[in-house]
Design an enzyme around this catalytic site. Structure first.
Site, short mmCIF file in Angstrom:
data_model
loop_
_atom_site.label_atom_id
_atom_site.label_comp_id
_atom_site.label_asym_id
_atom_site.label_seq_id
_atom_site.Cartn_x
_atom_site.Cartn_y
_atom_site.Cartn_z
N ASP A 121 4.29 2.18 -1.29
CA ASP A 121 3.00 1.53 -1.05
C ASP A 121 2.15 2.44 -0.16
O ASP A 121 2.08 2.28 1.05
CB ASP A 121 3.16 0.15 -0.42
CG ASP A 121 1.84 -0.60 -0.42
OD1 ASP A 121 0.86 -0.08 -0.97
OD2 ASP A 121 1.80 -1.71 0.15
N LEU A 150 -2.86 -12.38 4.74
CA LEU A 150 -4.09 -12.46 5.54
C LEU A 150 -3.84 -13.60 6.51
O LEU A 150 -3.47 -14.71 6.10
CB LEU A 150 -5.29 -12.74 4.65
CG LEU A 150 -6.66 -12.78 5.35
CD1 LEU A 150 -7.77 -12.43 4.37
CD2 LEU A 150 -6.95 -14.14 5.98
N HIS A 177 0.07 2.45 7.83
CA HIS A 177 1.44 2.71 8.26
C HIS A 177 2.35 3.29 7.17
O HIS A 177 3.55 3.33 7.34
CB HIS A 177 2.07 1.51 9.02
CG HIS A 177 1.97 0.18 8.36
ND1 HIS A 177 1.49 -0.94 9.00
CD2 HIS A 177 2.32 -0.21 7.13
CE1 HIS A 177 1.54 -1.97 8.18
NE2 HIS A 177 2.05 -1.56 7.04
N MET A 183 5.28 -14.23 10.12
CA MET A 183 4.24 -15.28 10.10
C MET A 183 4.47 -16.39 11.12
O MET A 183 3.59 -17.22 11.30
CB MET A 183 4.09 -15.84 8.69
CG MET A 183 5.32 -16.48 8.13
SD MET A 183 4.97 -17.06 6.48
CE MET A 183 6.51 -16.73 5.68
N HIS A 234 5.53 -0.18 13.40
CA HIS A 234 4.52 -0.76 12.51
C HIS A 234 4.67 -2.26 12.32
O HIS A 234 3.85 -2.90 11.67
CB HIS A 234 4.54 -0.08 11.15
CG HIS A 234 5.55 -0.67 10.18
ND1 HIS A 234 6.88 -0.77 10.46
CD2 HIS A 234 5.39 -1.18 8.94
CE1 HIS A 234 7.50 -1.32 9.43
NE2 HIS A 234 6.63 -1.57 8.50
N ALA A 266 7.69 -5.87 12.76
CA ALA A 266 8.95 -6.38 13.31
C ALA A 266 10.16 -5.72 12.65
O ALA A 266 11.18 -5.49 13.28
CB ALA A 266 9.00 -7.89 13.13
N GLY A 267 10.03 -5.40 11.38
CA GLY A 267 11.17 -4.81 10.66
C GLY A 267 12.11 -5.89 10.13
O GLY A 267 12.44 -6.84 10.85
#
Length: 486
Positions: A102, A210, A333, A385, A408, A410-411
């Site tokens: 991505d 979002l 990222h 979230m 970038h 929490a992982g």
DNA sequence: ATGTGC
């Protein structure tokens, strides 16, 4: 602090300072590797192939100083998510797997002058209106369909502004001003362009979202004031990337590089690390295509910003300018970029690969826009979230320690498959609404299960490492109000 | 991450 050594499988990690674990250079390694993590985070990182992948990364030709793993690191395609590698742009190589599928996945934060009390009671209207107006989920359907992909690839956010999807000030509040000049649409395959044509302005799926958030904590009053952030302020965070277009660019070049540079590939420990030697035709072409995909992703986030402003105008019955819906910043990222860094006292041009890692330049770096040149760049780190996010400021140590980078997000703690066996989407949404007053609306329940808060590491722990090491300093924290997903 | 695979 006492010295400490930890044995993890075949690897020995030495603690060289608090939160810094070093894998000494030996065997085929060209440089040592470093993991930036607390003991707790390290115990999570060691559970998958992250350390093996980090070790493999040290064998890339031209890699400088250290291969790095950020505190949110986990295994990815060939190269860890949360990995940073600075590789000589003249004598080294560029590796699509070290950028990620991505291309220019990233986040941008849109500020408002609304306070939390202004929107309490309207959360469900807001989440429904956002969901109705921001395309989500897999496949096609964007804000702009049949988009002029070539123009977007080569011009980035400037195209969107010209078409009325933003304003001039948006450009100055985006990394690289929303535009990589090296982009070349002719380096992007027809298939990639076709996939992107109907995805301009779409959130996608997976961890993309979002989220409307409220600022809950300010850690640095001066920097927060410079960034225009204050307690109880409402902000919007947009997290997405280059959709099928960037994915196809990565696929196309991986395949081509694997075949064309088989000699280099055979010297590497993992086929997924396939790399093109600096200066080769494919290195140049991949870089130009990647820059195009980067421009597409920024434009994607700009189009979603436009929709968000329109939704806020309708829900709150005033213009977005009146609500001061300006960008804080847009950070990537998943990218590689030619940057100058000081190596052994000399300036050197590197392909800095940041995959699941955010640029975190301190004050003074020439790349920063005037608004942030004296304070350092905003770094936006999204949590899960249920957790909210952090706004950091590029730290003074980042150029010395991490090629100007930090974490970038929490992982992940577990695979998507495992997540779906442990959570049920509807239950996750009910719990968030009833226990945390967080309103989630998603295209797919399975995606919510895959992204349940419990699937992620503790964002507070990740940020503590960044802040303590001085690579990204805590400025403010947010908490979710409502969230839309694919 | 992804019109979720060789």
């Amino acid at each position: 602090m006492t010295t400490k050594t930890i044995e993890i499988g075949e690897f020995t990690l030495k603690r060289v300072q608090e939160y810094v674990w070093e894998m000494p250079q030996e065997g085929d390694m060209r440089v040592p590797a470093r993991v930036l993590a607390s003991e707790e985070l390290l115990s999570e990182i060691k559970e998958d192939k992250t350390l093996t992948q980090l070790h493999n990364t040290t064998q890339l030709p031209g890699i400088q100083e250290y291969a790095l793993c950020m505190p949110d690191g986990h295994q990815g395609y060939g190269f860890p998510v949360g990995g940073v590698a600075g590789i000589d742009a003249e004598d080294g190589c560029i590796s699509p797997g070290a950028v990620g599928y991505d291309i220019n996945c990233g986040v941008r934060m849109v500020k408002t002058n609304l306070r939390y009390e202004d929107i309490q009671g309207t959360e469900e209207d807001l989440v429904n209106a956002l969901f109705a107006n921001v395309p989500t989920g897999l496949g096609g359907g964007g804000v702009v369909n049949n988009a002029p992909v070539e123009e977007i690839l080569e011009r980035g956010v400037e195209w969107a502004v010209e078409e009325g999807y933003g304003v001039e000030t948006d450009l100055a509040h985006c990394e690289d001003e929303g535009f990589r000049a090296e982009a070349d649409a002719t380096a992007v395959s027809q298939k990639a362009k076709d996939r992107g044509r109907n995805q301009a302005g779409s959130l996608g799926s997976g961890n993309h979202f979002l989220e409307v958030q409220r600022v809950t904590d300010i850690y640095d009053d001066n920097v927060a004031a410079e960034f225009g952030l204050s307690k109880d302020q409402i902000v919007v965070l947009i997290h997405c990337g280059s959709r099928g277009l960037g994915h196809q660019v990565c696929t196309d070049y991986l395949r081509d590089i694997e075949q064309t540079h088989e000699g280099l590939l055979n010297q590497l420990p993992d086929k997924e690390l396939a790399a093109a030697p600096a200066g080769s035709r494919l290195a140049e072409e991949y870089y130009r295509a990647m820059c195009g995909a980067i421009n597409f992703a920024w434009t994607n986030r700009q189009l979603i910003t436009h929709q968000t402003r329109q939704v806020f105008e309708r829900v709150f019955d005033r213009s977005w300018q009146e609500m001061e819906m300006e960008l804080l910043y847009d950070v990537s990222h998943n990218i590689a970029k030619k940057e100058l860094h000081t190596i052994d006292g000399e300036q050197k041009e590197l392909f800095v690969h940041r995959k699941g890692a955010t640029r975190a330049f301190p004050a003074g770096r020439p790349e920063l826009p005037p608004a942030y040149r004296d304070v350092g760049q905003p770094v936006i780190i999204p949590g899960s979230m249920g957790a909210g996010s952090y706004i950091l400021r590029g730290g003074e140590q980042s150029l010395d320690e991490t090629f100007g980078s930090t974490a970038h997000g929490a992982g992940r703690l577990m695979s998507r498959t495992q997540a779906k066996s442990e959570y049920w989407g509807e239950d996750v949404m009910d719990d968030l609404r009833e226990q945390n007053q967080i309103y989630v609306k998603a295209e797919s329940g399975a995606t919510v299960a895959e992204e349940a808060p419990g699937v992620y590491k503790d964002i507070d722990d990740v940020v503590t490492v960044s802040d303590t090491l001085g690579i990204g300093d805590k400025v403010a924290r947010t908490y979710p109000v409502c969230n839309i997903k694919g």
